[in-house]
Design an enzyme around this catalytic site. Sequence first.
Site, short mmCIF file in Angstrom:
data_model
loop_
_atom_site.label_atom_id
_atom_site.label_comp_id
_atom_site.label_asym_id
_atom_site.label_seq_id
_atom_site.Cartn_x
_atom_site.Cartn_y
_atom_site.Cartn_z
N ASP A 61 44.90 44.14 6.47
CA ASP A 61 44.47 45.45 7.15
C ASP A 61 45.65 46.26 7.96
O ASP A 61 45.67 47.05 8.46
CB ASP A 61 43.35 45.27 8.21
CG ASP A 61 43.68 44.18 9.46
OD1 ASP A 61 44.80 43.60 9.45
OD2 ASP A 61 42.79 44.06 10.38
N SER A 62 46.73 45.43 7.85
CA SER A 62 48.02 46.05 8.27
C SER A 62 48.33 47.10 7.31
O SER A 62 49.38 48.05 7.57
CB SER A 62 49.25 44.95 8.12
OG SER A 62 49.12 44.28 6.75
N ASP A 115 41.47 41.13 3.86
CA ASP A 115 40.92 41.11 5.08
C ASP A 115 39.76 41.83 5.66
O ASP A 115 39.45 43.05 4.96
CB ASP A 115 41.95 41.94 5.94
CG ASP A 115 42.99 41.08 6.68
OD1 ASP A 115 42.69 39.72 6.92
OD2 ASP A 115 44.08 41.51 7.06
N LYS A 129 39.38 37.42 4.77
CA LYS A 129 40.13 36.77 5.98
C LYS A 129 39.57 37.32 7.30
O LYS A 129 39.09 38.79 7.27
CB LYS A 129 41.64 36.82 5.86
CG LYS A 129 42.03 36.25 7.35
CD LYS A 129 43.76 36.26 7.01
CE LYS A 129 44.38 37.65 7.35
NZ LYS A 129 44.11 38.28 8.69
N GLU A 159 39.40 37.49 11.79
CA GLU A 159 40.17 36.82 12.94
C GLU A 159 39.10 36.41 13.99
O GLU A 159 38.07 36.78 14.04
CB GLU A 159 40.93 37.99 13.66
CG GLU A 159 41.97 38.73 12.67
CD GLU A 159 42.75 39.84 13.47
OE1 GLU A 159 42.39 40.25 14.32
OE2 GLU A 159 43.52 40.40 12.48
N GLU A 195 49.19 32.82 14.08
CA GLU A 195 49.95 33.98 14.27
C GLU A 195 50.68 34.00 15.65
O GLU A 195 49.79 33.91 16.56
CB GLU A 195 49.46 35.32 13.87
CG GLU A 195 50.46 36.46 14.13
CD GLU A 195 50.02 38.00 13.79
OE1 GLU A 195 50.62 38.85 14.07
OE2 GLU A 195 48.74 37.88 13.07
#
Length: 277
Positions: free
Chosen positions: A49-50, A88, A118, A120, A186
């Site tokens: 999602d970056s 993501d 993925k 978070e 991270e």
Amino acid sequence: MSATTKLKVPTPADIVARKGGAPLVCLTAYTTPVAQLTDPHCDIVLVGDSVGMVLHGLPSTLGVTMEMMVLHGQAVARGLSRAMMVVDMPFGSYEESPGQAFRNAAALVAETGCAAVKLEGGVEMAPTIRHLTRRSIPVMAHIGLTPQAINTLGGYRVQGRGEDAARVLADADAVADAGAFSVVLEKVPERLADEITARLAIPTIGIGASAGCDGQILVVDDMLGLFTAFKPKFAKRYAMLGADADKAIAAYAEEVRARSFPAPEHLFGDALPEAKE
């Protein structure tokens, strides 16, 4: 190897089997050309999602949508033949409930062909990870600094220092116990990353964590020097393509203004070219 030989794409089970072995090489990609460049060298390519920050100019990842992740996931899939693709789940697509997470994860898998998603979060997301993995959707977890939570974390700060280490350790245990096949660490202290790597049976993938992790990941635009708005401490620039592109565009602009481009070799005459005997 024959040009017609079908390459075996790693599965989540293959990634788990790499625990403690040769480090996993992971990079992000958002487009077909970049996916083609990463594919021969990477075990995992993450459609992160970056993308919202490095390609769409957003100030954070919070504005990324499911539609964006599907679009870029489809583009990356066209460029991969040997690396495993993970996509993501964007902010707001999974936090509400395990049911919401399943619907959106299933859509990502169906529409992009990704091997895994993925998401978070640690202890609080363990029930969701368990819900997905029990319904045949492999999950890569992400703990430590979780960019989608910057408003509650107080920015992009190191996580797990001092007494806070217990929280990150609990997150690591929770996502592993819930069935995640790997976990991104991270921006956590090196010693803590090494401790997590030693205690978990699943691979750890570091980004600003430790060289002792089972693998490493970087944002491809960071390591190529294409994204220059800021440079995280953990990002090594292996090239400066942004600076090279700036020079090339400046040279093009100068030649256009000087009418030296296009030159005769770039133009077409009235007569047909002579046939070669």
